[in-house]
Design a protein around this motif. Structure first.
Motif: not given
Length: 138
Positions: A16-24
């Motif tokens: 996986l690639v997890k990218v932080r966004i505004d709400h999670g």
């Protein structure tokens, strides 16, 4: 699960690639990413140069009109303007970002966008994750 890159904004593992966004977090499956491309937000060469241009005009006007003691003062103003231009250029370079774009399930997406100093390391992590997946298939 092996982590190939980790920062406050992006975590890259073998799956996986997890990218932080505004709400999670937004998750991208590494195996589904196709045709990755990089887009750099290059700085315009004029960033901060307004200070140099305007101070050069001031130096020229003051030096030709007054002479004497005003010339060193005008040169000091010019030196300050050069310092401001250099500082502004460095700040702009630190703010510039690069994007990793890819095709994900048939749609063009921005996988992540990071400042230049983090972007290269994140790309290396993604390359290692993709290579690891390809090695596991073989």
């Amino acid at each position: 699960m092996t982590v190939y890159y980790r920062s406050r904004h992006v975590v890259i593992t073998e799956k996986l690639v997890k990218v932080r966004i505004d709400h999670g977090w937004r998750l991208w499956v590494v195996a589904e990413l196709r045709g990755c491309t990089v887009q750099h937000d290059d700085l315009p060469w004029t960033t901060g140069l307004w200070a140099l241009g305007s101070s050069a005009i001031v130096v020229g006007l003051v030096a030709t009109r007054l002479g004497g003691w005003a010339l060193p003062l005008a040169l000091i103003v010019f030196a300050v303007a050069v310092a401001v231009a250099i500082i502004e250029r460095r700040r702009a370079r630190a703010r510039s970002c690069s994007e990793l774009r890819a095709t994900y399930k048939g749609q063009d997406v921005v996988v992540f966008e990071l400042p230049r100093h983090e972007f290269d390391a994140a790309c290396r992590g993604l390359i290692r994750a993709i290579e690891r997946r390809e090695d596991a298939k073989s």
